[in-house]
Each structure stands twice: as structure tokens, then as C-alpha cells.
Scaffold this motif. Structure first.
Motif, PDB file in Angstrom:
ATOM      1  N   MET A   1      35.250  73.691  62.044  1.00 37.23           N
ATOM      2  CA  MET A   1      35.916  73.723  60.656  1.00 37.23           C
ATOM      3  C   MET A   1      37.089  73.090  60.505  1.00 37.23           C
ATOM      4  SD  MET A   1      33.523  74.241  58.245  1.00 37.23           S
ATOM      5  CE  MET A   1      31.706  74.374  58.269  1.00 37.23           C
ATOM      6  N   GLU A   2      37.510  72.207  59.502  1.00 40.34           N
ATOM      7  CA  GLU A   2      39.015  72.195  59.341  1.00 40.34           C
ATOM      8  C   GLU A   2      39.653  73.123  58.503  1.00 40.34           C
ATOM      9  OE1 GLU A   2      41.878  68.765  57.007  1.00 40.34           O
ATOM     10  OE2 GLU A   2      39.644  68.620  56.970  1.00 40.34           O
ATOM     11  N   ARG A   3      40.762  73.586  58.974  1.00 44.77           N
ATOM     12  CA  ARG A   3      41.463  74.454  58.049  1.00 44.77           C
ATOM     13  C   ARG A   3      42.247  73.970  57.129  1.00 44.77           C
ATOM     14  NH1 ARG A   3      41.834  79.942  60.504  1.00 44.77           N
ATOM     15  NH2 ARG A   3      44.050  80.182  59.565  1.00 44.77           N
ATOM     16  N   VAL A   4      42.215  74.606  56.091  1.00 44.66           N
ATOM     17  CA  VAL A   4      43.532  74.218  54.888  1.00 44.66           C
ATOM     18  C   VAL A   4      44.143  75.431  54.711  1.00 44.66           C
ATOM     19  CG1 VAL A   4      41.715  72.626  54.078  1.00 44.66           C
ATOM     20  CG2 VAL A   4      41.852  74.706  53.074  1.00 44.66           C
ATOM     21  N   ARG A   5      45.392  75.045  53.818  1.00 45.25           N
ATOM     22  CA  ARG A   5      46.409  76.182  53.514  1.00 45.25           C
ATOM     23  C   ARG A   5      46.716  75.635  51.738  1.00 45.25           C
ATOM     24  NH1 ARG A   5      50.849  78.749  56.455  1.00 45.25           N
ATOM     25  NH2 ARG A   5      52.669  79.208  55.016  1.00 45.25           N
ATOM     26  N   SER A   6      46.965  76.706  51.228  1.00 52.23           N
ATOM     27  CA  SER A   6      47.508  76.609  49.797  1.00 52.23           C
ATOM     28  C   SER A   6      48.279  77.883  49.529  1.00 52.23           C
ATOM     29  CB  SER A   6      46.307  76.858  48.648  1.00 52.23           C
ATOM     30  OG  SER A   6      45.504  75.704  48.764  1.00 52.23           O
ATOM     31  N   ARG A   7      49.513  77.608  48.809  1.00 51.01           N
ATOM     32  CA  ARG A   7      50.439  78.607  48.581  1.00 51.01           C
ATOM     33  C   ARG A   7      50.260  78.474  47.029  1.00 51.01           C
ATOM     34  NH1 ARG A   7      55.972  78.317  47.037  1.00 51.01           N
ATOM     35  NH2 ARG A   7      55.976  76.080  47.581  1.00 51.01           N
ATOM     36  N   VAL A   8      50.091  79.757  46.464  1.00 53.08           N
ATOM     37  CA  VAL A   8      50.238  79.979  44.981  1.00 53.08           C
ATOM     38  C   VAL A   8      51.197  80.906  44.492  1.00 53.08           C
ATOM     39  CG1 VAL A   8      47.790  79.608  44.748  1.00 53.08           C
ATOM     40  CG2 VAL A   8      48.551  81.942  45.353  1.00 53.08           C
ATOM     41  N   GLU A  51      38.869  78.017  56.070  1.00 51.04           N
ATOM     42  CA  GLU A  51      38.004  77.313  55.658  1.00 51.04           C
ATOM     43  C   GLU A  51      38.340  77.003  54.163  1.00 51.04           C
ATOM     44  OE1 GLU A  51      34.209  78.231  56.583  1.00 51.04           O
ATOM     45  OE2 GLU A  51      34.804  78.627  58.852  1.00 51.04           O
ATOM     46  N   ALA A  52      37.861  75.723  53.817  1.00 53.50           N
ATOM     47  CA  ALA A  52      38.360  75.110  52.565  1.00 53.50           C
ATOM     48  C   ALA A  52      37.532  75.798  51.385  1.00 53.50           C
ATOM     49  CB  ALA A  52      38.029  73.649  52.293  1.00 53.50           C
ATOM     50  N   ASP A  53      36.178  76.150  51.687  1.00 55.22           N
ATOM     51  CA  ASP A  53      35.581  76.990  50.454  1.00 55.22           C
ATOM     52  C   ASP A  53      36.100  78.290  50.280  1.00 55.22           C
ATOM     53  OD1 ASP A  53      33.670  74.702  50.242  1.00 55.22           O
ATOM     54  OD2 ASP A  53      32.555  75.700  51.239  1.00 55.22           O
ATOM     55  N   ALA A  54      36.391  78.866  51.398  1.00 58.67           N
ATOM     56  CA  ALA A  54      37.165  80.464  51.249  1.00 58.67           C
ATOM     57  C   ALA A  54      38.433  80.362  50.603  1.00 58.67           C
ATOM     58  CB  ALA A  54      37.087  81.116  52.561  1.00 58.67           C
ATOM     59  N   VAL A  55      39.210  79.126  50.948  1.00 56.49           N
ATOM     60  CA  VAL A  55      40.515  79.198  50.388  1.00 56.49           C
ATOM     61  C   VAL A  55      40.488  79.009  48.855  1.00 56.49           C
ATOM     62  CG1 VAL A  55      42.598  77.755  50.350  1.00 56.49           C
ATOM     63  CG2 VAL A  55      41.919  78.635  52.512  1.00 56.49           C
ATOM     64  N   ALA A  56      39.425  78.034  48.502  1.00 58.36           N
ATOM     65  CA  ALA A  56      39.083  77.809  47.113  1.00 58.36           C
ATOM     66  C   ALA A  56      38.841  78.956  46.402  1.00 58.36           C
ATOM     67  CB  ALA A  56      38.094  76.584  47.192  1.00 58.36           C
ATOM     68  N   LEU A  57      38.058  80.007  46.826  1.00 57.13           N
ATOM     69  CA  LEU A  57      37.514  81.091  46.288  1.00 57.13           C
ATOM     70  C   LEU A  57      38.718  81.919  46.147  1.00 57.13           C
ATOM     71  CD1 LEU A  57      34.443  82.255  48.214  1.00 57.13           C
ATOM     72  CD2 LEU A  57      34.545  81.466  45.655  1.00 57.13           C
TER      73      LEU A  57
END
Length: 91
Positions: A1-8, A51-57
Motif C-alpha cells: 500500500m502506498e503511504r500518504v502524509r497530511s499536515r493539518v 494508508e490513504a483511507d486512514a489518513v483521510a479519516l
């Protein structure tokens, strides 16, 4: 799975309402790594990586936070993942 990263950056009444602790528990429950901290201007900054879905949550969670929070705005920044493995509360 591709990992993603978001900073908020979360604005509103977000300090003194257990935002960081609740964020950490939610992130661990979703298998998301990263960190969360209070900033001097009264906002909360967090990084979510996984994972993208978890980061989106988690980014969606940041729009309301824990029950005592009153979120008025969330800034969202995509970043390059750093292979973080845990979720921590930073000072």
C-alpha cells in the motif's frame, strides 16, 4: 500500500479540550502514525501518515475533534511521507 502524509492546522477552541490526547487515540485506532502539538497561537498542528483511507479519516476527524472542541477552520497540507511508525504528542 502506498503511504500518504497530511499536515493539518486546526483553528478554533482546540486547546484545553483534550484535543491532542483524543487525536492520538483516534490515530492509533486507525493505524495512523504521526504527531500532534499545540502551537503558541492557540491552534493545534498534527501530522497524519499511513494508508490513504486512514489518513483521510483522521483529516476528517480534525474538522470536529473531541466533544469539547469548536473547530472553525482546518488548513490541510499534503507532504512527502517520512516512514513514521508511531503517533506521539509533542510539546
Amino acid at each position: 500500500m502506498e503511504r500518504v502524509r497530511s499536515r493539518v492546522i486546526v483553528h478554533g477552541v482546540v486547546q484545553g479540550v483534550f484535543f491532542r490526547d483524543t487525536c492520538r487515540r483516534a490515530a492509533l485506532g486507525h493505524g495512523v502514525a504521526g504527531w500532534v502539538r499545540n502551537l503558541p497561537d492557540g491552534t493545534v498542528e498534527a501530522v497524519f501518515e499511513g494508508e490513504a483511507d486512514a489518513v483521510a479519516l483522521m483529516t476528517e476527524w480534525a474538522h470536529h475533534g473531541p466533544s469539547g472542541a469548536a473547530v472553525t477552520r482546518v488548513e490541510l497540507h499534503g507532504e512527502r511521507p517520512e516512514s513514521l511508525e508511531d503517533f506521539e504528542i509533542r510539546d
